[in-house]
Write an enzyme that holds these catalytic residues in place. Structure first.
Site, short mmCIF file in Angstrom:
data_model
loop_
_atom_site.label_atom_id
_atom_site.label_comp_id
_atom_site.label_asym_id
_atom_site.label_seq_id
_atom_site.Cartn_x
_atom_site.Cartn_y
_atom_site.Cartn_z
CG HIS A 1 0.44 5.56 4.03
ND1 HIS A 1 -0.37 5.48 5.14
CD2 HIS A 1 1.24 4.47 4.09
CE1 HIS A 1 -0.07 4.39 5.83
NE2 HIS A 1 0.92 3.76 5.22
CG HIS B 1 -0.31 -0.12 2.53
ND1 HIS B 1 0.09 -1.33 3.04
CD2 HIS B 1 0.00 0.81 3.48
CE1 HIS B 1 0.62 -1.15 4.23
NE2 HIS B 1 0.60 0.14 4.53
P1 AMP Z 1 1.67 0.71 7.50
O1 AMP Z 1 1.63 -0.77 7.23
O2 AMP Z 1 2.68 1.08 8.55
O3 AMP Z 1 1.82 1.52 6.25
O4 AMP Z 1 0.30 1.14 8.18
C1 AMP Z 1 -0.94 0.55 7.86
C2 AMP Z 1 -1.99 1.63 7.74
O5 AMP Z 1 -3.23 0.99 7.57
C3 AMP Z 1 -2.13 2.57 8.96
O6 AMP Z 1 -2.06 3.91 8.52
C4 AMP Z 1 -3.51 2.23 9.51
O7 AMP Z 1 -4.17 3.34 10.05
C5 AMP Z 1 -4.21 1.70 8.28
N1 AMP Z 1 -5.31 0.78 8.53
C6 AMP Z 1 -5.31 -0.30 9.35
N2 AMP Z 1 -6.50 -0.93 9.31
C7 AMP Z 1 -7.26 -0.24 8.43
C8 AMP Z 1 -8.60 -0.40 7.93
N3 AMP Z 1 -9.39 -1.41 8.34
N4 AMP Z 1 -9.07 0.50 7.04
C9 AMP Z 1 -8.29 1.51 6.62
N5 AMP Z 1 -7.02 1.71 7.03
C10 AMP Z 1 -6.52 0.85 7.93
#
Ligand code: AMP
Length: 138
Positions: free
Chosen positions: A105, A103
């Site tokens: 951001h 993913h």
């Molecule tokens: P990272 O793997 O460090 O890039 O972070 C994972 C991101 O996913 C974080 O910003 C969380 O806030 C986000 N996140 C986790 N669960 C969900 C969800 N169910 N829906 C949307 N975003 C999510």
């Protein structure tokens, strides 16, 4: 490299097992709102097919995801009248990754305004309103 785990939260979103606030989707990618937004408009772009991160993604997965990143980044810039956009991406635990489905951001940014700290649940009504602004700009 560790194998892809299809029980990760984004795989569940892709299967429709848990809800998401969708901003954009096409055949290969999905963009939805982050539930712990560090900026107004913070959203995530993922491929619809499995890979953990940049390290195991195919060139085709990266190409389709980056195309959507560009599309949504421009929409976010318009929707929030942003001065700039931050694109963040983490690989493996040591790299800061918490969810092991690739993913990116996307954060609309304004001059002199810091991102909020991570880990705080957002207000769902505000998140839905921010998604609507971006959908309108797309
Ligand atoms: P990272 O793997 O460090 O890039 O972070 C994972 C991101 O996913 C974080 O910003 C969380 O806030 C986000 N996140 C986790 N669960 C969900 C969800 N169910 N829906 C949307 N975003 C999510």
């Amino acid at each position: 490299m560790t194998a892809y785990d299809d029980q990760n939260i984004f795989a569940k979103i892709l299967r429709g097992e848990i809800p998401n606030v969708t901003v954009y989707e096409d055949d290969d990618t999905l963009c939805f709102m982050d539930i712990m937004p560090r900026t107004d408009g913070h959203c995530l772009v993922i491929p619809k097919t499995p890979c953990r991160n940049v390290l195991d993604a195919s060139d085709a997965q990266l190409a389709s995801v980056m195309s959507t990143v560009k599309k949504v980044a421009n929409a976010a810039k318009t929707a929030f009248d942003a001065d700039g956009i931050t694109v963040q991406q983490f690989n493996e635990t040591a790299g800061g990754q918490e969810v092991f489905h690739l993913h990116f951001h996307i954060h609309p940014r304004h001059d002199g305004v810091s991102m909020r700290p991570p880990g705080k649940m957002g207000d769902m009504e505000a998140i839905k309103a921010h998604a609507e602004k971006m959908r309108a700009a797309l």
